[in-house]
Scaffold this active site. Structure first.
Site, PDB file in Angstrom:
ATOM      1  N   GLY A  12       0.847  -1.032   0.078  1.00 24.68           N
ATOM      2  CA  GLY A  12       0.145   0.000  -0.025  1.00 24.68           C
ATOM      3  C   GLY A  12       0.808   1.275  -0.135  1.00 24.68           C
ATOM      4  O   GLY A  12       0.617   2.405   0.641  1.00 24.68           O
ATOM      5  N   ASP A 175      -1.603   0.696  17.125  1.00 23.25           N
ATOM      6  CA  ASP A 175      -2.350   1.573  17.667  1.00 23.25           C
ATOM      7  C   ASP A 175      -1.555   2.887  17.958  1.00 23.25           C
ATOM      8  O   ASP A 175      -0.676   2.902  19.001  1.00 23.25           O
ATOM      9  CB  ASP A 175      -2.771   1.165  19.011  1.00 23.25           C
ATOM     10  CG  ASP A 175      -4.046   2.057  19.457  1.00 23.25           C
ATOM     11  OD1 ASP A 175      -3.952   3.298  19.429  1.00 23.25           O
ATOM     12  OD2 ASP A 175      -4.905   1.510  19.859  1.00 23.25           O
ATOM     13  N   HIS A 176      -1.628   3.776  16.998  1.00 29.85           N
ATOM     14  CA  HIS A 176      -0.809   4.948  17.054  1.00 29.85           C
ATOM     15  C   HIS A 176      -0.782   5.761  18.330  1.00 29.85           C
ATOM     16  O   HIS A 176      -0.098   6.444  18.645  1.00 29.85           O
ATOM     17  CB  HIS A 176      -0.759   5.702  15.728  1.00 29.85           C
ATOM     18  CG  HIS A 176      -2.027   6.839  15.774  1.00 29.85           C
ATOM     19  ND1 HIS A 176      -3.243   6.243  15.390  1.00 29.85           N
ATOM     20  CD2 HIS A 176      -2.050   8.199  16.153  1.00 29.85           C
ATOM     21  CE1 HIS A 176      -4.159   7.481  15.401  1.00 29.85           C
ATOM     22  NE2 HIS A 176      -3.525   8.554  15.768  1.00 29.85           N
ATOM     23  N   HIS A 238      -8.144   2.986  20.742  1.00 32.21           N
ATOM     24  CA  HIS A 238      -7.264   4.013  21.445  1.00 32.21           C
ATOM     25  C   HIS A 238      -7.833   4.365  22.744  1.00 32.21           C
ATOM     26  O   HIS A 238      -6.986   4.322  23.711  1.00 32.21           O
ATOM     27  CB  HIS A 238      -7.516   5.437  20.748  1.00 32.21           C
ATOM     28  CG  HIS A 238      -7.090   5.514  19.273  1.00 32.21           C
ATOM     29  ND1 HIS A 238      -6.071   4.569  18.744  1.00 32.21           N
ATOM     30  CD2 HIS A 238      -7.741   5.883  18.359  1.00 32.21           C
ATOM     31  CE1 HIS A 238      -5.900   4.720  17.408  1.00 32.21           C
ATOM     32  NE2 HIS A 238      -6.840   5.496  17.032  1.00 32.21           N
TER      33      HIS A 238
HETATM   34  C1  BG6 Z   1      -7.435   7.323  13.906  1.00 29.90           C
HETATM   35  C2  BG6 Z   1      -8.900   7.481  13.481  1.00 29.90           C
HETATM   36  O1  BG6 Z   1      -7.268   6.258  14.383  1.00 29.90           O
HETATM   37  O2  BG6 Z   1      -7.316   8.379  14.757  1.00 29.90           O
HETATM   38  C3  BG6 Z   1      -9.231   8.714  12.825  1.00 29.90           C
HETATM   39  O3  BG6 Z   1      -9.116   6.649  12.544  1.00 29.90           O
HETATM   40  C4  BG6 Z   1      -8.939   9.952  13.926  1.00 29.90           C
HETATM   41  O4  BG6 Z   1     -10.786   9.025  12.571  1.00 29.90           O
HETATM   42  C5  BG6 Z   1      -7.319   9.731  14.367  1.00 29.90           C
HETATM   43  O5  BG6 Z   1      -9.092  11.440  13.590  1.00 29.90           O
HETATM   44  C6  BG6 Z   1      -6.938  10.629  15.231  1.00 29.90           C
HETATM   45  O6  BG6 Z   1      -5.749  10.543  15.790  1.00 29.90           O
HETATM   46  P1  BG6 Z   1      -4.852  11.903  16.247  1.00 29.90           P
HETATM   47  O7  BG6 Z   1      -3.373  11.295  16.410  1.00 29.90           O
HETATM   48  O8  BG6 Z   1      -4.966  12.939  15.271  1.00 29.90           O
HETATM   49  O9  BG6 Z   1      -5.499  12.082  17.648  1.00 29.90           O
END
Ligand code: BG6
Length: 486
Positions: A12, A175-176, A238
């Site tokens: 991707g 999970d960022h 999250h």
């Molecule tokens: C993502 C979601 O996992 O996290 C998005 O799919 C969301 O919808 C985003 O906007 C938010 O991430 P951050 O790092 O901007 O708070």
């Protein structure tokens, strides 16, 4: 640490995530000297790009004044047009990987990064196995993007598919939020300070409030979002990750096994919410038009690729209960949504009031609060009470701040940088274990089931507010209220 010589294979590579987050993150690691000089990135996607096209895109995605360094960096990128369902694609990939490994003397260490549409994750894994791409003299690892399934059953199936080619300790589920600095700091604040840990339980804490609010709407992701909604998009991953970090017992060691084990115990202790009484614990909402930054913004149902009759939630508030010795009786309130008043991620720990209110003249809101500010402000704020100057003998709230404002509102590139680095070093602590993912789905599934029908009310909220009134009512039932997060 410099990382081992590795090839990163991105499925991707022409996508948005690669361009916005992966390339800049890999570059930052390179620039910081954290990446071995002997690395390669192989980009794969359906489009007929060449090495040259990919390198152009990588170049554009990076902001740095050091042109020489960028040029050197881009030379490590290779592109292969790829169809995930075709055998010859994998045969070509095998050939290319061997060539590249030869060029850099890479001993077969490979990271496979799945950043395609999730429907292909399983196909890719079984093909990697079938074509022996995971059988090398070095190590192989899989990084897999969200969404990891859309309920417990599909997550389990996906686990089965990818585990044909990778063992659990080779799988890095992204999970960022776990890559964010202040999320990683939760553990340190809790377990490195003797002034917090003894109070971190139902003897001293009244409730915990977790807010993940966003100002953006669904932008151009209406197609995805309308089949997902805030519960799947934010809560299952999250929010529940934050809950487990906040509620876990101290690990005996900082190893991935020990830390994740403690987090898993929290998820196991979550009191299930039954489909029948989901409304008692969870509220869903959807944004309608409103004014944000002096401009009228459209409601969710008129967003592109969203059904005009959609009952997808763009907001969730909930009350979670953790049934163990530490937490029984302490509600964990959570809320998240799009088109809210501000972009803020914050945890507020509300401590119990003193048994006797001597100083505040009948006022009730005198609690000590600890805010863990995750973004955009990063740091902690502690609200104490002190004597008001003068002779009245009254008390006033005193605020202690340890914060820095991060100008880059979304610190996601940085989060990805940390996570990719961790994976290169073989540290899975900040990635979701399969048990965490499955337990989270099992928790949210019955609630989602209740929401499948339009019988459960979906509360409208005006864009630019903090969500529907039902969200305030949820706390009011317990005699609590949301503390302001801005
Ligand atoms: C993502 C979601 O996992 O996290 C998005 O799919 C969301 O919808 C985003 O906007 C938010 O991430 P951050 O790092 O901007 O708070």
């Amino acid at each position: 640490h410099s990382t081992p010589k590795t090839t990163i294979v991105i499925f991707g590579a022409t996508g948005d995530l690669a361009k916005r987050k992966l390339f800049p993150s890999i570059f930052n690691l390179y620039q910081a000297g954290k990446l071995s000089e002997e690395f390669a990135v192989v980009g794969l996607a359906r489009r007929e790009w060449s090495n040259f096209t990919l390198r152009e895109v990588v170049n554009e995605s990076i902001s740095s004044a050091n042109d020489d360094l960028i040029e050197k960096f881009c030379k490590h990128f290779y592109y292969l047009p790829f169809d995930v369902t075709r055998n010859d694609s994998y045969i070509n990939l095998d050939k290319l990987l061997k060539e590249v490994e030869d060029v850099y003397g890479i001993p077969g260490n490979r990271i496979f990064y799945m950043s395609t549409s999730p429907e292909f994750f399983g196909t890719i894994a079984s093909n990697l196995k079938a074509h022996q791409l995971t059988e090398t003299k070095g190590w192989t690892r899989l990084i897999i993007e969200k969404p990891f399934g859309r309920d417990a059953a599909s997550a389990e199936q996906l686990n089965n598919e990818i585990s044909q080619a990778f063992s659990e300790d080779e799988i890095y589920r992204i999970d960022h939020y776990l890559g964010k600095d202040m999320v990683q700091n939760i553990e340190v604040i809790r377990f490195a300070n003797s002034i917090f840990e003894p109070l971190w339980n139902n003897h001293y804490i009244s409730n915990v409030q977790i807010t993940l609010s966003e100002t953006l709407g669904v932008e151009d992701r209406g197609g995805y979002y309308d089949t997902s909604g805030a519960m799947r998009d934010m809560v299952q991953n999250h929010v529940l990750q934050l809950v487990s970090l906040l509620a876990m017992d101290p690990p005996i060691r900082l190893t991935p096994e020990e830390v994740r084990h403690e987090k898993i115990k929290v998820l196991r202790a979550l009191k299930p919410v039954a489909t029948d009484n989901a409304s008692e614990y969870f509220v869903r909402g959807q944004y309608i038009p409103g004014i944000m930054n002096d401009q009228e913004v459209p409601g969710y149902r008129s967003e592109e690729s969203v059904s005009p009759k959609s009952i997808t939630e763009t907001f969730v508030a909930g009350k979670l209960q953790i049934e163990n010795h530490r937490w029984t009786g302490v509600p964990f309130y959570i809320r998240t949504g799009k088109r809210l008043e501000s972009k803020t991620t914050k945890v507020i720990i509300e401590f119990k009031n003193m048994p006797l209110n001597l100083y505040f003249n009948g006022e009730k809101d005198t609690s000590n609060l600890l805010s863990i500010n995750i973004q955009p402000v990063e740091g902690i704020t502690l609200l104490l009470n002190g004597k008001k100057e003068g002779t009245s003998g009254e008390a006033v709230p005193v605020q202690l701040d340890y914060n820095n404002k991060n100008d880059d509102i979304s610190s996601t590139p940085e989060a990805y940088e940390r996570l990719i680095y961790n994976c290169l070093l073989g540290d899975a602590t900040n990635f979701a274990h399969s048990d965490e993912v499955l337990l989270s789905w099992k928790y949210v599934d019955p609630i989602l089931k209740a929401w499948q029908s339009d019988k459960v009310e979906i509360a409208e909220y005006e864009s630019g507010t903090m969500g529907p009134k039902a969200s305030d009512d949820l706390l009011a039932k317990d005699g609590n209220h949301w503390w302001p997060v801005n």
